[in-house]
Enzyme design. Structure first.
Site, PDB file in Angstrom:
ATOM      1  N   ASP A  78      36.135  10.002  24.723  1.00  0.00           N
ATOM      2  CA  ASP A  78      36.331  11.449  24.752  1.00  0.00           C
ATOM      3  C   ASP A  78      37.801  11.856  24.697  1.00  0.00           C
ATOM      4  OD1 ASP A  78      36.925  10.440  27.236  1.00  0.00           O
ATOM      5  OD2 ASP A  78      35.351  11.493  28.298  1.00  0.00           O
ATOM      6  N   ASP A  92      30.354  14.517  39.165  1.00  0.00           N
ATOM      7  CA  ASP A  92      29.050  15.168  38.959  1.00  0.00           C
ATOM      8  C   ASP A  92      28.078  14.253  38.208  1.00  0.00           C
ATOM      9  OD1 ASP A  92      30.048  15.185  36.394  1.00  0.00           O
ATOM     10  OD2 ASP A  92      30.118  17.364  36.176  1.00  0.00           O
ATOM     11  N   HIS A 125      28.738  12.491  35.449  1.00  0.00           N
ATOM     12  CA  HIS A 125      28.877  12.411  33.992  1.00  0.00           C
ATOM     13  C   HIS A 125      29.398  11.069  33.505  1.00  0.00           C
ATOM     14  CE1 HIS A 125      33.157  14.311  34.326  1.00  0.00           C
ATOM     15  NE2 HIS A 125      33.287  13.042  34.086  1.00  0.00           N
ATOM     16  N   GLU A 127      28.383  16.443  30.671  1.00  0.00           N
ATOM     17  CA  GLU A 127      28.182  17.164  31.929  1.00  0.00           C
ATOM     18  C   GLU A 127      26.689  17.335  32.211  1.00  0.00           C
ATOM     19  OE1 GLU A 127      30.585  17.172  33.637  1.00  0.00           O
ATOM     20  OE2 GLU A 127      32.309  18.342  32.988  1.00  0.00           O
TER      21      GLU A 127
HETATM   22  C1  GLP Z   1      36.853  11.918  33.254  1.00  0.00           C
HETATM   23  C2  GLP Z   1      36.419  11.088  32.054  1.00  0.00           C
HETATM   24  C3  GLP Z   1      35.313  10.118  32.405  1.00  0.00           C
HETATM   25  C4  GLP Z   1      35.647   9.379  33.701  1.00  0.00           C
HETATM   26  C5  GLP Z   1      35.775  10.387  34.817  1.00  0.00           C
HETATM   27  C6  GLP Z   1      36.027   9.764  36.176  1.00  0.00           C
HETATM   28  O1  GLP Z   1      36.101  13.061  33.430  1.00  0.00           O
HETATM   29  N1  GLP Z   1      36.003  11.879  30.971  1.00  0.00           N
HETATM   30  O2  GLP Z   1      35.127   9.184  31.337  1.00  0.00           O
HETATM   31  O3  GLP Z   1      34.659   8.426  33.986  1.00  0.00           O
HETATM   32  O4  GLP Z   1      36.875  11.240  34.479  1.00  0.00           O
HETATM   33  O5  GLP Z   1      37.381   9.698  36.457  1.00  0.00           O
HETATM   34  P1  GLP Z   1      38.023   8.787  37.559  1.00  0.00           P
HETATM   35  O6  GLP Z   1      37.877   7.386  37.077  1.00  0.00           O
HETATM   36  O7  GLP Z   1      39.453   9.223  37.610  1.00  0.00           O
HETATM   37  O8  GLP Z   1      37.279   9.032  38.812  1.00  0.00           O
END
Ligand code: GLP
Length: 264
Positions: A67, A138, A140, A145
């Site tokens: 993404d 959440d 995802h 989402e």
């Molecule tokens: C973002 C990314 C996700 C990732 C998530 C969790 O939203 N798009 O791919 O898994 O963050 O982030 P973190 O690893 O900092 O908790």
């Protein structure tokens, strides 16, 4: 689902590193699906270490990122392209032209075509061999989402309020967090041959339990991974603390080590 519970973040990263290394050695021109966020940083450090100390060769490896924030160009310090360059690509011998991160600056009227092409590129190169995932607060995966269809494909999405809040820690102020993103869909992710989901810390414990042991629901898009035949979830103790079947996962992992055979 294979659930591996380790002591801490460092072990989680090492465990994931071993799996990635195994694949690259078996298939030097493999296609990796990569994620951003703080979770996989330790894994990327481990891959850099393996490259520098053990000669792990990325010269034929191809990558596709999940993404990108819509509106940010690749040289923006909070863009996922910038993140990947600084946290991994610049430190290993991967060819930059073999690394793909969705373009956050694609004009709105070209998005549909662009997303279709992103998927076609993955397919034409043979499909993703191993997809690395983190999980959002959440539930995802990518930026899918709550409410994202299990069949969703690469597309433009609006970010959830919680995601904007969670990710605001990387920006100067919350207003700077983009409200939209381009993301591979849940359906796209499920087409990978193999998937690794990483999570650490107590903040993720509840959502991890919902994703692994709860019902499959578009409200927790990571729960769709239950439909995939080859998923390895690697958790630290804290992230595993809400799992009901924790003792079983530990038992199964110890058992598979004895016969040297991966049990999904
Ligand atoms: C973002 C990314 C996700 C990732 C998530 C969790 O939203 N798009 O791919 O898994 O963050 O982030 P973190 O690893 O900092 O908790």
């Amino acid at each position: 689902m294979r659930v591996i519970i380790v002591k801490n973040y460092e072990e989680m990263s090492k465990e994931a590193g071993k799996l990635v290394k195994e694949l690259i050695i078996k298939k030097s021109n493999c296609i990796l699906g990569l994620a951003t966020g703080s979770t996989p940083i330790g894994l990327y450090k481990e891959l850099i270490r393996m490259h520098k100390e053990e000669g792990l060769d990325f010269s034929k490896v191809i990558t596709f990122n999940l993404d990108e924030y819509y509106g940010l160009s690749g040289d923006h310090p909070q863009s996922y392209r910038y993140f990947m360059d600084t946290n991994l690509f610049n430190e290993i011998n991967i060819k930059k032209e073999n690394t793909h991160v969705p373009d956050g600056k694609i004009p709105i009227d070209e998005i549909e075509e662009y997303c279709k092409k992103y998927e076609e590129m993955i397919k034409n190169l043979g499909g993703i061999d191993l997809q690395i995932l983190g999980i959002g607060g959440d539930g995802h995966i990518g930026f899918n989402e709550p409410g994202s269809s299990i069949y969703s494909r690469t597309r433009l999405v609006a970010l959830d309020e919680q995601t904007i809040k969670d990710n605001s820690r990387f920006f100067e102020k919350i207003e700077d967090v983009p409200k939209f993103a381009l993301t591979m869909g849940v359906g796209t992710i499920l087409e990978a041959r193999e998937i690794i989901l990483l999570a650490n810390g107590s903040k993720k414990a509840e959502v991890v339990a919902k994703a692994i042991e709860g019902p499959i629901t578009s409200q927790i898009t990571a729960s769709a991974l239950q439909l995939h035949p080859k998923v390895t979830v690697i958790l630290d103790e804290e992230a595993s603390s809400h799992l009901r079947r924790k003792e079983y996962y530990k038992f199964a992992y110890e058992a598979e080590k004895k016969i040297n055979f991966r049990i999904f």
